[in-house]
Design an enzyme around this catalytic site. Structure first.
Site, PDB file in Angstrom:
ATOM      1  N   CYS A 196      -1.600  13.602 -26.153  1.00 38.17           N
ATOM      2  CA  CYS A 196      -1.207  13.553 -27.393  1.00 38.17           C
ATOM      3  C   CYS A 196      -1.010  14.771 -28.386  1.00 38.17           C
ATOM      4  O   CYS A 196      -0.706  15.651 -27.471  1.00 38.17           O
ATOM      5  CB  CYS A 196      -2.192  12.401 -28.345  1.00 38.17           C
ATOM      6  N   ASP A 247      -0.286   7.698 -34.232  1.00 37.08           N
ATOM      7  CA  ASP A 247      -1.196   8.733 -34.648  1.00 37.08           C
ATOM      8  C   ASP A 247      -2.070   8.363 -35.638  1.00 37.08           C
ATOM      9  O   ASP A 247      -1.776   7.863 -36.723  1.00 37.08           O
ATOM     10  CB  ASP A 247      -0.295   9.887 -35.144  1.00 37.08           C
ATOM     11  N   ASN A 277      -5.308  16.245 -29.133  1.00 36.79           N
ATOM     12  CA  ASN A 277      -6.280  15.923 -28.108  1.00 36.79           C
ATOM     13  C   ASN A 277      -7.493  15.770 -28.759  1.00 36.79           C
ATOM     14  O   ASN A 277      -8.631  15.988 -28.350  1.00 36.79           O
ATOM     15  CB  ASN A 277      -6.102  17.118 -27.133  1.00 36.79           C
ATOM     16  N   CYS A 337      -7.826  12.577 -31.028  1.00 26.92           N
ATOM     17  CA  CYS A 337      -8.012  11.441 -31.141  1.00 26.92           C
ATOM     18  C   CYS A 337      -7.560  10.339 -29.988  1.00 26.92           C
ATOM     19  O   CYS A 337      -8.142   9.609 -29.151  1.00 26.92           O
ATOM     20  CB  CYS A 337      -7.302  10.825 -32.589  1.00 26.92           C
ATOM     21  N   ARG A 338      -6.010  10.001 -29.758  1.00 28.00           N
ATOM     22  CA  ARG A 338      -5.630   9.218 -28.931  1.00 28.00           C
ATOM     23  C   ARG A 338      -5.950   9.478 -27.455  1.00 28.00           C
ATOM     24  O   ARG A 338      -6.520   8.585 -26.836  1.00 28.00           O
ATOM     25  CB  ARG A 338      -4.013   9.032 -29.020  1.00 28.00           C
ATOM     26  N   SER A 339      -5.480  10.757 -27.063  1.00 29.72           N
ATOM     27  CA  SER A 339      -5.785  11.019 -25.576  1.00 29.72           C
ATOM     28  C   SER A 339      -7.021  11.323 -25.093  1.00 29.72           C
ATOM     29  O   SER A 339      -7.302  10.675 -23.852  1.00 29.72           O
ATOM     30  CB  SER A 339      -4.980  12.237 -25.099  1.00 29.72           C
TER      31      SER A 339
HETATM   32  P1  4NP Z   1      -3.994  12.945 -31.789  1.00 31.77           P
HETATM   33  O1  4NP Z   1      -4.060  12.962 -33.438  1.00 31.77           O
HETATM   34  O2  4NP Z   1      -2.802  13.684 -31.613  1.00 31.77           O
HETATM   35  O3  4NP Z   1      -4.211  11.447 -31.315  1.00 31.77           O
HETATM   36  O4  4NP Z   1      -5.210  13.860 -31.318  1.00 31.77           O
HETATM   37  C1  4NP Z   1      -4.024  14.039 -34.228  1.00 31.77           C
HETATM   38  C2  4NP Z   1      -5.189  14.988 -34.247  1.00 31.77           C
HETATM   39  C3  4NP Z   1      -5.178  16.041 -35.396  1.00 31.77           C
HETATM   40  C4  4NP Z   1      -4.079  16.291 -35.895  1.00 31.77           C
HETATM   41  C5  4NP Z   1      -2.750  15.324 -35.677  1.00 31.77           C
HETATM   42  C6  4NP Z   1      -2.890  14.227 -34.743  1.00 31.77           C
HETATM   43  N1  4NP Z   1      -3.865  17.403 -36.798  1.00 31.77           N
HETATM   44  O5  4NP Z   1      -2.704  17.472 -37.536  1.00 31.77           O
HETATM   45  O6  4NP Z   1      -4.529  18.238 -36.905  1.00 31.77           O
END
Ligand code: 4NP
Length: 167
Positions: free
Chosen positions: A18, A135, A21, A23-25
Site C-alpha cells: 500500500c 485508503d 505500510n 494500514c492496509r498492507s
Molecule cells: P496505508 O495508509 O497506505 O494503507 O498504510 C496510509 C498511511 C499513511 C499515510 C497515507 C496512507 N500518510 O499520508 O502518512
C-alpha cells in the site's frame, strides 16, 4: 536444521503493498498469515508487506488499524518498510491496494520484468465489487472495517490461488 528445512520448503512468497505500510498492507499481511496458518501452510508460504513511501519506516501499524484487527482476532505487529526491486524479484505474487500503488510499484520494475506477478488485490475478491481497497488513513472507524471486510474476502481468493500454485 528444522529452520533450514522450513526455508527449503517455503515455496510461495506473497507481498502486499500500500502507500504507507501502516494500514492496509500490514492488515493484509495479518489476515493472510492467519488464514495460511489455519490451513497448515505456514512453512510453505511466506507473507510480507511494504509501502511505496518510506515515511513510516520502522513503525508498527496505525493504532486504529491494530484495534480493528485485534477485534477480529488478528495480530498486526509488522514494522513498516519501503518496497524495493528485490521484493519484486523475490516474490511470486505482489498485491497492491489501489491504482496509485500499481503505478508506483511498476516504477520499481525498471526493466518491465515483473508485470505478470503484480496484481490489484481486489481481483481476488468475490463478495465485493470494489476495485480498490480505499485508503482509510484520513477517514473514520468505518473505513478500517471496510478494509478488513475487503481483505478477508480477497485473502480467501488469494488462498485458493496459492493452493493451486503450490507444487
Ligand atoms: P496505508 O495508509 O497506505 O494503507 O498504510 C496510509 C498511511 C499513511 C499515510 C497515507 C496512507 N500518510 O499520508 O502518512
Amino acid at each position: 536444521m528444522a529452520g533450514i528445512a522450513a526455508v527449503m520448503t517455503r515455496s510461495f512468497r506473497v507481498l502486499f503493498v500500500c502507500l504507507g505500510n501502516i494500514c492496509r498492507s500490514p492488515a493484509a499481511e495479518g489476515v493472510m498469515r492467519s488464514m495460511i496458518t489455519e490451513e497448515g501452510l505456514a512453512e510453505r508460504v511466506s507473507i510480507r508487506s511494504a509501502g511505496t513511501a518510506g515515511w513510516h519506516t520502522g513503525k508498527l501499524p496505525d493504532q486504529r488499524m491494530r484495534s480493528a484487527g485485534q477485534n477480529r482476532g488478528y495480530d498486526l505487529s509488522s514494522r513498516a518498510r519501503q518496497v524495493s526491486e528485490v521484493d519484486l524479484r523475490e516474490c511470486d505474487l505482489v498485491l497492491v491496494m489501489d491504482q496509485q500503488n500499481l503505478r508506483d510499484v511498476c516504477s520499481y520494475d525498471r526493466e518491465s520484468q515483473f508485470g505478470s506477478k503484480i496484481r490489484l488485490f481486489c481481483e481476488f475478491c468475490t463478495d465485493h465489487s470494489e476495485t480498490e481497497v480505499p485508503d482509510p488513513y484520513y477517514g473514520g472507524e468505518q473505513g478500517f472495517e471496510l478494509v478488513l471486510d475487503l481483505l478477508e474476502d480477497g485473502c480467501r481468493g488469494v488462498l485458493r490461488h496459492i493452493r493451486s500454485s503450490l507444487p
